[in-house]
Each structure stands twice: as structure tokens, then as C-alpha cells.
Motif scaffolding. Structure first.
Motif, short mmCIF file in Angstrom:
data_model
loop_
_atom_site.label_atom_id
_atom_site.label_comp_id
_atom_site.label_asym_id
_atom_site.label_seq_id
_atom_site.Cartn_x
_atom_site.Cartn_y
_atom_site.Cartn_z
N ARG A 229 1.29 -1.42 0.04
CA ARG A 229 0.19 0.10 0.21
C ARG A 229 1.01 1.00 0.13
O ARG A 229 0.42 2.46 -0.54
CB ARG A 229 -0.95 0.40 1.45
N GLN A 230 1.74 1.02 0.59
CA GLN A 230 2.86 2.33 0.87
C GLN A 230 3.59 2.97 -0.58
O GLN A 230 3.29 3.87 -1.20
CB GLN A 230 3.68 2.24 1.85
N SER A 231 4.10 1.71 -1.19
CA SER A 231 4.43 2.13 -2.48
C SER A 231 2.97 2.26 -3.99
O SER A 231 3.19 3.03 -4.38
CB SER A 231 5.09 0.74 -3.37
N THR A 232 2.47 1.34 -3.33
CA THR A 232 1.47 2.74 -3.96
C THR A 232 0.97 4.01 -3.99
O THR A 232 0.61 4.74 -5.14
CB THR A 232 -0.55 1.82 -4.49
N ALA A 233 0.30 3.96 -2.45
CA ALA A 233 0.23 5.69 -2.33
C ALA A 233 1.77 6.00 -2.36
O ALA A 233 1.41 7.76 -3.30
CB ALA A 233 0.80 5.79 -0.96
N ILE A 234 2.90 5.82 -2.73
CA ILE A 234 3.78 7.20 -3.61
C ILE A 234 3.68 7.00 -4.82
O ILE A 234 4.23 8.26 -5.56
CB ILE A 234 5.18 6.01 -2.65
N ARG A 235 3.34 6.12 -5.28
CA ARG A 235 3.30 6.42 -6.88
C ARG A 235 2.14 7.13 -7.53
O ARG A 235 2.26 8.25 -8.35
CB ARG A 235 2.60 5.28 -7.68
N ILE A 236 1.07 7.29 -6.43
CA ILE A 236 0.24 8.24 -6.66
C ILE A 236 0.14 9.46 -6.83
O ILE A 236 -0.23 10.24 -7.14
CB ILE A 236 -1.61 7.51 -5.74
N ALA A 237 0.92 9.87 -5.49
CA ALA A 237 1.38 11.14 -5.02
C ALA A 237 2.70 11.41 -6.35
O ALA A 237 1.79 12.39 -6.47
CB ALA A 237 2.49 10.95 -3.95
N ALA A 238 2.98 10.60 -6.96
CA ALA A 238 4.01 11.32 -7.42
C ALA A 238 3.77 11.57 -8.89
O ALA A 238 3.69 12.83 -9.35
CB ALA A 238 5.77 10.32 -8.37
N VAL A 239 2.42 10.98 -8.98
CA VAL A 239 1.93 10.87 -10.46
C VAL A 239 1.14 12.50 -9.91
O VAL A 239 0.68 13.59 -11.67
CB VAL A 239 0.98 10.30 -11.06
N ILE A 240 0.73 12.75 -8.85
CA ILE A 240 -0.35 14.38 -8.92
C ILE A 240 1.20 15.34 -8.69
O ILE A 240 0.21 16.00 -9.86
CB ILE A 240 -0.57 13.79 -7.34
#
Length: 98
Positions: free
Chosen positions: A75-86
């Protein structure tokens, strides 16, 4: 009468064997006989079954997926990816609007 015990009737059976004629398969078989010679009697002797388009790709995908364990993303890596895309979208929008 319901047919109790030894007096029960067996269902009726038929010895019907359906026949199917496929002209396309017949032409394929004739072509194989031409290519492989007159001694060719066994159907699909060089292969277990007939090739269907897309089988090679589909089977390769299945073999690759079964070769290794599927990698689960935390979940942490997906959250980091979403934050990077945003963040990237926000930067692009800021550059385009200024």
C-alpha cells in the motif's frame, strides 16, 4: 406405478452416433497428404492437436506468469506512486498555465 425395487424400468437408450462433415477439414487433410506423402495416415501425426491462431502468444503469457510469483505492491508503494503522479500533473499544469 412408480417401479419399486427390481421392477424399476431402465431409461430408453439409443445407439445414435452423429456424423459430421467439415469440408474445410477435408481440404486441410488432403493438403497434408499432398505435402507429407501417400504414407500419411495418422491424423495430426506431427502435432498433438491443430494449431489455433494466437495459441503461441497465449501460452507464452501463461508460462511467463506461472514462472515466478506475482509481485504484490504494498500500500505504501502504491501511495507513493499516486503522489508522484499527482505532483507531476500539478507541475505540468503550473508550467502550462504560467
Amino acid at each position: 406405478m412408480l417401479g419399486l425395487g427390481a421392477f424399476r424400468r431402465k431409461p430408453r437408450t439409443f445407439e445414435y452416433k452423429p456424423r459430421h462433415y467439415d469440408p474445410e477439414a477435408e481440404r486441410r487433410e488432403e493438403r497434408r497428404k499432398e505435402l507429407l506423402g501417400e504414407n500419411y495416415t495418422d491424423r495430426y501425426s506431427d502435432a498433438k492437436e491443430e494449431y489455433k491462431p494466437g495459441d503461441f502468444i497465449r501460452n507464452a503469457h501463461i508460462k511467463r506468469s506461472m514462472a515466478g510469483k506475482p509481485v504484490k505492491m504494498s500500500r505504501q508503494s502504491t501511495a507513493i506512486r499516486i503522489a508522484a503522479v499527482i505532483c507531476l500533473v500539478a507541475i505540468v499544469l503550473w508550467i502550462l498555465l504560467t
